[in-house]
Design an enzyme around this catalytic site. Structure first.
Site, PDB file in Angstrom:
ATOM      1  N   GLU A   1      51.981  36.718  25.652  1.00  0.00           N
ATOM      2  CA  GLU A   1      52.115  35.348  25.155  1.00  0.00           C
ATOM      3  C   GLU A   1      51.089  35.122  24.053  1.00  0.00           C
ATOM      4  O   GLU A   1      50.834  33.993  23.648  1.00  0.00           O
ATOM      5  CB  GLU A   1      51.982  34.323  26.281  1.00  0.00           C
TER       6      GLU A   1
ATOM      7  N   CYS B   1      52.939  33.503  31.395  1.00  0.00           N
ATOM      8  CA  CYS B   1      52.322  34.596  32.167  1.00  0.00           C
ATOM      9  C   CYS B   1      53.318  35.338  33.051  1.00  0.00           C
ATOM     10  O   CYS B   1      52.936  36.249  33.800  1.00  0.00           O
ATOM     11  CB  CYS B   1      51.202  34.057  33.047  1.00  0.00           C
TER      12      CYS B   1
ATOM     13  N   HIS C   1      49.196  35.290  40.896  1.00  0.00           N
ATOM     14  CA  HIS C   1      48.801  35.104  39.498  1.00  0.00           C
ATOM     15  C   HIS C   1      47.585  34.177  39.506  1.00  0.00           C
ATOM     16  O   HIS C   1      47.575  33.162  40.201  1.00  0.00           O
ATOM     17  CB  HIS C   1      49.940  34.471  38.689  1.00  0.00           C
TER      18      HIS C   1
END
Ligand code: CAA
Length: 376
Positions: free
Chosen positions: A79, A111, A223
């Site tokens: 990204e 992400c 994450h």
């Protein structure tokens, strides 16, 4: 047939800023960063590095000559792209000296793109079991000086070789959910993202609840835009793991910061490196979140003899071998990063790359990047 991750490797820049230095300069209580957010160090990208050199270092740490010959596709998740048109994987292809009959794609979904790439690679290999796919993620999490996100920055890359009969982990299909949300985005004209961190935490937890498998895993990796996100997620998760295990899940992130796409897989590497249990035949839960937003929960089963392809000592050494920089150097490196990505001017001879790096950005000519493999 089992399909999954045959090997995994990571790279984080060789320099880090201790959060004590940042707290002092920003007039913050260091406990807000170290205890409240959970970050101890932030990896800082140096001038002769970018998302390509980081991906190259990660790939180079796992690929043999035979692996390179078998790679048929490169999926590069980022990204923090360096080009709106050309895929960063093209540079990787050249520098790794890969064969020409290869497909290369760059993928974006905040992400989440690395998880999406991994899942696409599984289906691809399922259809063509003799092929191998190189899944790369590489990002620079840069929120700008003096912003709330500054304490959660970081940089790093992950490389995964996806194949049939994987030696590290069989990866299972996931459950996913999507909804358009305004928690984090970076329009093409912006150098840093617009982020509502508190909204993002709520969106993250909401998506986790939607895809929660209601299953007990020995470990669940999350994450982590910052290390304590794992603590928050574990609280809303139906089958929380113990506090002791959460420390293992977030240990590497605490030392590195956010690496966006690679963050979930850094958490997996943390577990593989630090878990006291024998992980053979154990299934690990994996929650991936990408702002904007998408959430996916999947799991993977660690294979017997996985330590033959996962060198935990090398992983720990990579983290331990880094050099601390002071606040002024952090400021100059990140000012330089900002400048370089906007002006597209760069000559490596102005800088001394870190002696341990194998790949450096040598020059940028009208936006075209020239890399060098350092002979050792
Ligand atoms: N001692 C101990 N703890 C302290 C403290 C002190 N002196 N001072 C504050 N704290 C605690 C607070 O109580 C708080 O804890 P809880 O979260 O448990 O309540 C914690 O430290 C943080 O404090 P604040 O909430 O006041 O901090 P903040 O307003 O500065 O925001 C943040 C923190 C939201 C994490 C902010 O740093 C941020 O926005 N970071 C960016 C995060 C991000 O990137 N999110 C979006 C991306 S999600 C992603 O990565 C996916 C993607 O696709 C991009």
């Amino acid at each position: 047939m089992k399909i999954g991750i045959d090997k995994i490797g990571f790279y984080v820049p060789r320099y880090y800023l201790d959060m004590t230095s940042l707290a002092k300069e920003r007039n913050q209580d260091v406990n807000k960063y170290k205890i409240g957010i959970g970050q101890h160090k932030m990896s800082v990208i140096s001038p002769a590095e970018d998302i390509v050199t980081m991906a190259l270092e990660a790939a180079n740490s796992i690929l043999t000559k035979e692996d390179k010959a078998a790679i048929d596709t490169i999926l590069f998740a980022t990204e923090t792209a360096i080009d709106y048109s050309k895929a960063a994987g093209n540079y990787v292809h050249r520098m790794l000296g890969l064969q020409h009959n290869i497909r290369i794609l760059e993928l974006k979904q905040a992400c989440y793109a690395a998880t999406g790439s991994l899942q696409l690679a599984l289906d691809y290999v399922r259809m063509q079991p003799d092929k191998k796919v190189l899944v790369l993620s590489s990002d620079v999490a840069w929120y700008g000086f003096n912003t709330p996100g500054e304490a959660t920055q970081g940089a790093g890359a992950i490389a995964m070789l996806v194949s049939a009969n994987p030696r590290l982990a069989q990866v299972h299909k996931g459950t996913f959910t999507t909804e358009e949300l305004p928690d984090f985005y970076r329009p093409s004209y912006q150098e840093i993202p617009t982020v509502d961190g508190h909204l993002s935490i709520r969106c993250y937890n909401d998506m986790l609840k939607r895809v929660d498998p209601h299953t007990n895993f020995l470990y669940t990796c999350f994450h982590m835009p910052f290390a304590n996100m794992a603590v928050k997620a574990n609280k809303v998760y139906s089958h929380p793991i113990s506090d002791e295990k959460i420390e293992v899940v977030k240990a590497f992130t605490q030392e590195v910061g956010n690496i966006y796409n690679g963050s979930l897989f850094l958490s997996l590497i943390s577990v593989l490196s630090l878990a006291k249990e024998n992980l053979e035949n154990e299934t690990i839960g994996m929650f991936s979140y990408g702002s904007g937003a998408i959430g996916e929960f999947f799991s993977l089963t660690i294979q017997e003899g996985y330590e033959k392809v996962f060198n935990k000592d090398a992983m720990l050494k990579h983290l331990d071998d880094r050099d601390e920089i002071n606040f002024e150097t952090y400021q100059s490196y990140m000012s330089f990063y900002k400048e370089k990505e906007v002006t597209h001017q760069f000559i490596e001879s102005d800088f001394t790359p870190h002696a341990q790096n194998n790949f450096v950005l040598e020059q940028m000519i009208q936006g075209h990047r020239i890399y060098k493999k350092v002979s050792k």
